[in-house]
Design a protein around this motif. Structure first.
Motif, PDB file in Angstrom:
ATOM      1  N   ASP A  70       0.836  -1.201   0.000  1.00  0.00           N
ATOM      2  CA  ASP A  70       0.000   0.000   0.000  1.00  0.00           C
ATOM      3  C   ASP A  70       0.868   1.248   0.000  1.00  0.00           C
ATOM      4  OD1 ASP A  70      -2.438  -1.473   0.126  1.00  0.00           O
ATOM      5  OD2 ASP A  70      -2.076  -1.815   2.257  1.00  0.00           O
ATOM      6  N   THR A  71       1.883   1.251   0.848  1.00  0.00           N
ATOM      7  CA  THR A  71       2.839   2.357   0.918  1.00  0.00           C
ATOM      8  C   THR A  71       4.250   1.786   0.947  1.00  0.00           C
ATOM      9  OG1 THR A  71       1.338   3.868   2.062  1.00  0.00           O
ATOM     10  CG2 THR A  71       3.691   4.270   2.331  1.00  0.00           C
ATOM     11  N   PHE A 165      -1.542  -2.337   4.971  1.00  0.00           N
ATOM     12  CA  PHE A 165      -2.344  -1.839   6.082  1.00  0.00           C
ATOM     13  C   PHE A 165      -3.548  -2.727   6.364  1.00  0.00           C
ATOM     14  CE2 PHE A 165      -0.641   2.189   4.182  1.00  0.00           C
ATOM     15  CZ  PHE A 165       0.270   2.451   5.189  1.00  0.00           C
ATOM     16  N   TRP A 167      -7.005  -1.971   6.782  1.00  0.00           N
ATOM     17  CA  TRP A 167      -7.774  -0.768   6.483  1.00  0.00           C
ATOM     18  C   TRP A 167      -8.884  -0.503   7.495  1.00  0.00           C
ATOM     19  CZ3 TRP A 167      -5.730   2.724   3.665  1.00  0.00           C
ATOM     20  CH2 TRP A 167      -4.803   2.379   2.654  1.00  0.00           C
ATOM     21  N   VAL A 170      -7.380   1.977   9.943  1.00  0.00           N
ATOM     22  CA  VAL A 170      -6.817   3.246   9.473  1.00  0.00           C
ATOM     23  C   VAL A 170      -7.867   4.331   9.677  1.00  0.00           C
ATOM     24  CG1 VAL A 170      -5.907   4.522   7.506  1.00  0.00           C
ATOM     25  CG2 VAL A 170      -5.326   2.115   7.796  1.00  0.00           C
ATOM     26  N   CYS A 176      -0.926   6.860   6.814  1.00  0.00           N
ATOM     27  CA  CYS A 176      -0.366   6.038   5.741  1.00  0.00           C
ATOM     28  C   CYS A 176       0.906   6.630   5.153  1.00  0.00           C
ATOM     29  CB  CYS A 176      -1.401   5.856   4.627  1.00  0.00           C
ATOM     30  SG  CYS A 176      -2.936   5.104   5.163  1.00  0.00           S
TER      31      CYS A 176
END
Length: 772
Positions: A70-71, A165, A167, A170, A176
């Motif tokens: 994701d990141t 992540f 989610w 979050v 993020c």
């Protein structure tokens, strides 16, 4: 439209109700008109009973992925392979993994073991290891097929942490991106001798940056742009009520269009969300200004609001209708495009332009009959353009005296600029949608330099059931694909099952190493090789250099894959991935949009020739319509720009404005030509009749677009510069080239004799009309 205000009001309310249904319950309305699904046909039992080869189900193994994140936390330093550097890295990973919203962190230490004896050989040694051992570990890591160029740069100064992540946990977008960096920086503060720098990239940071900047700039520059348009309109009109009435029409047109097109499920189309409202606002504003100028003129002469509106509709209603028809038909050519997004945009343009025309010819006359329209004539004749129109008329006199050579210059210059513009080539970069100097844009550039690119694409290798999955030919074919990719300078770090097997101890050709594939850990083996599905992949990096630069590379790769396929007839090779998709599809979108511009020009020529019953006038209209596009295209060529989606959208929007002004001038010229004896006098009166509106719309729109030039988004700057340049050039073409062409090539002999006999008034009436 003027004599029956109650019916017009009811009609407006009806359209508004339909649009509101589109905003509130489009699915329900679509269901009313959607046909019921046809019954499922019966299965042919004989075919169903035909035996098929049953393939094995892949085992329940979670293959590793070098791209699934994701990141991506990018860490830069030259101290990774030091005692303190290793401690800091491991502690950073541990702290990030301890966050409740982080599912996993994939990095160097998660690479499966390549030792065929199953002995653990860590890529990163213990922190207590000697410096020599650390240096040796660095060299081995760089040479590791799953590390060097994948998670570690070849100069060992950039490491990637692939973060995924949970989610559900979050709660903040910043978690993020900046949240991860803050955790990492906090760890590094405990190691004063370690110098790490952190940036984030990947799909989530890029998306967040683009959306945040887009939303912020959209609000900011819409407020500034519309404010500038309002200010300039008030200055030019010298009256606030006239500006309000003119603004109501395009606003109502956009409201109707954006609601009604939702019945067709087009609302997620990016062109419809961004370009269509701008296009409709400009088309509606242009026609609205022309209509309001005429109404104010008659209102100032003493006519009532009703009679002034009637005269205004009579004088410019036909021109507004022609502009809407030509624009709708021209943009309707987009419906012939190959790409669904562009086709939907074409359909929406047709609907939107026609609805905006309806809004202009209903809202403005109706509003002029209300109390709001009582003072629309206040300030008429006192505006900057009104007071100086006679001075500007000197330009027309100069053009009429030199009509011959000016028309030739206009034709020749337009042809030359078009030829220069045709050298533009389509291109697209992901960084263009990011603000200059943003972390996401900087990280993209850094990934190009350090890792060969952030984006991944791949070659999919498939073989028939006639080939056993453990056949040496499989590895031979994959190795040939590897060699093909390694020959291309723009392709970064190809990786496949062949690379991994080559890293194992021992030597020998690929066909002799196929037997070693079962010695690999299942998560590693199945990352690039799925024998149960007769499939393998070869992955590679792509830099964000502009997809046009990869055109020749991808073409050579496909040609090479075709040759490999001819040598292995039981195999299929397909180049795929996001970069390849953009090369094929986004390139096609730009080509489709560019083609539609040419189609629109031809269609507009035909429609105008039919409307004016003169092929000559249709041909004359080409020059002032194409000249501004050619000027802007030449500007892009000389400034080293490419033909991108944003630039073609700007062309599309501005073509509608250029056509509108040309049609208004031609319509007025045609009317005046039937009332006065001299062609030159008809041109002068046409300029007097529409010149104020032409100049006014140009000044207003250029002022509005100029505010966006200061945006930090490159695409928005390009759109604003192109729009301002095109609209300004369109005014030049309409005031210089169009009068010259009319004086030179639209002689009175071109007016149909019957029409002239019927419509030219007698001498006393003609004198009265001239005085009026």
């Amino acid at each position: 439209m003027v004599d029956h205000p109650l019916l017009v009001t009811l009609f407006i309310l009806l359209l508004s109700g339909i649009a509101l249904l589109g905003y509130t319950m489009p699915e329900e309305v679509r269901d009313w008109f959607t046909a019921k699904p046809e019954p499922v046909p019966q299965v042919d039992q004989q075919k169903a009973d035909k035996p098929r080869k049953v393939r094995e189900t892949p085992p329940d193994v979670d293959p590793i992925s070098l791209t699934d994140a994701d990141t991506i936390l990018v860490i830069d330093s030259n101290q990774f392979f030091t005692a303190d550097g290793l401690k800091a890295l491991r502690e950073i990973v541990a702290e990030i993994e301890s966050l409740d919203y982080v599912e996993s962190v994939f990095w160097l230490e998660d690479i499966p073991n390549l030792n065929i004896f199953g002995l653990r050989e860590p890529i990163l040694p213990n922190e207590r290891a000697s410096q020599k051992r650390l240096d040796d570990a660095k060299e081995k890591a760089i040479k590791h097929p799953l590390v060097g160029g994948q998670l570690l740069s070849v100069d060992a100064q950039t490491i990637l942490l692939m973060v995924k992540f949970k989610w559900m946990y979050v709660t903040d977008d910043d978690a993020c991106t900046t949240g991860l960096k803050e955790v990492a920086k906090k760890v590094v503060t405990e190691y004063p001798d370690v110098k790490f720098s952190f940036t984030t990239t990947g799909r989530v940071p890029i998306y967040l940056t683009a959306v945040r900047t887009h939303n912020a700039n959209k609000v900011k520059y819409q407020v500034i742009g519309y404010g500038m348009i309002l200010l300039m309109a008030i200055i030019l009109f010298r009256g606030i009520t006239a500006v309000i009435i003119v603004a109501l029409a395009p606003m109502f047109g956009v409201f109707l269009t954006m609601g009604i097109i939702q019945f067709f499920d087009f609302q997620d189309n990016p062109f419809n969300d961004v370009v269509l409202p701008v296009l409709l606002s400009l088309v509606g504003l242009t026609d609205g200004v022309h209509l309001m100028v005429q109404i104010r003129r008659h209102r100032a002469s003493g006519l009532s609001g009703r009679d002034a509106a009637r005269r205004g509709i009579q004088e410019v209603g036909l021109a507004c209708f022609l502009t809407s028809v030509t624009t709708a038909i021209g943009f309707g050519s987009l419906s012939l495009a190959h790409h669904e997004t562009v086709r939907e945009f074409g359909y929406s343009c047709v609907v939107g332009v026609l609805l905006t025309f309806i809004a202009v010819v209903t809202v403005i006359p109706l509003a002029c009959r209300t109390g709001l329209g009582r003072s629309i004539h206040v300030g008429y004749g006192k505006g900057v353009i009104d007071k100086n129109l006679n001075r500007i008329s000197v330009i027309i006199e100069m053009v009429l005296k030199r009509a011959g050579w000016i028309s030739k210059v206009g034709i020749g210059l337009t042809a030359v600029l078009i030829l220069i513009s045709l050298t533009l080539r389509p291109d697209e970069r992901r960084a263009n949608m990011l603000p200059d100097g943003s972390e996401a844009a900087t990280a993209l550039n850094h990934m190009d330099q350090a890792m060969g690119g952030l984006e991944h694409s791949r070659v999919e290798v498939k073989w028939s059931d006639e080939v056993e999955s453990d056949s040496p030919e499989v590895l031979v074919a994959i190795s040939e694909v590897d060699q093909l990719l390694n020959q291309e300078a723009l392709i970064g770090h190809p990786i496949s099952i062949a690379n991994i097997l080559s890293a194992l101890p021992g030597e020998g050709p690929p066909e002799e190493r196929m037997s070693m594939i079962d010695l690999l850990p299942p998560p590693l083996k199945r990352a690039f090789y799925t024998p149960e599905r007769n499939q393998a992949t070869v992955s590679f990096h792509v830099q964000d250099l502009g997809i046009a630069k990869y055109g020749p590379t991808f073409t050579r790769i496909e040609e090479g894959l075709a040759k490999i396929g001819s040598q292995h007839p039981e195999f299929q090779f397909q180049l795929t991935g996001s970069a390849v998709w953009r090369w094929r599809n986004l390139y096609q979108i730009v080509v489709d949009l560019a083609s539609s511009l040419g189609s629109a020009a031809i269609i507009i020529l035909i429609v105008l020739a039919i409307a004016f019953r003169s092929l000559r006038l249709g041909l004359i209209s080409i020059i002032p319509n194409m000249f501004p596009l050619a000027v802007t295209g030449t500007f892009l060529v000389f400034t080293g720009q490419a033909l991108e989606i944003v630039s073609v959208c700007a062309f599309t929007v501005c073509l509608g404005i250029a056509v509108d002004d040309t049609i208004h001038f031609l319509t007025r010229f045609r009317e005046e030509q039937l009332q006065v004896e001299s062609d030159d006098e008809a041109i002068r009166k046409a300029f007097t009749g529409v010149g104020t509106a032409l100049i006014m719309t140009t000044v207003i729109l250029v002022a509005g677009f100029s505010t966006v030039i200061f945006s930090d988004m490159r695409d928005q700057r390009i759109f604003a510069i192109m729009s301002g340049l095109t609209i300004g050039s369109a005014l030049f073409g309409d005031l210089i080239f169009l009068p010259a062409l009319l004086a030179r090539y639209a002689k009175r002999s071109q007016v149909p004799a019957m029409e002239e006999e019927e419509l030219i008034p007698d001498e006393p009436m003609q004198e009265s009309l001239v005085r009026e």
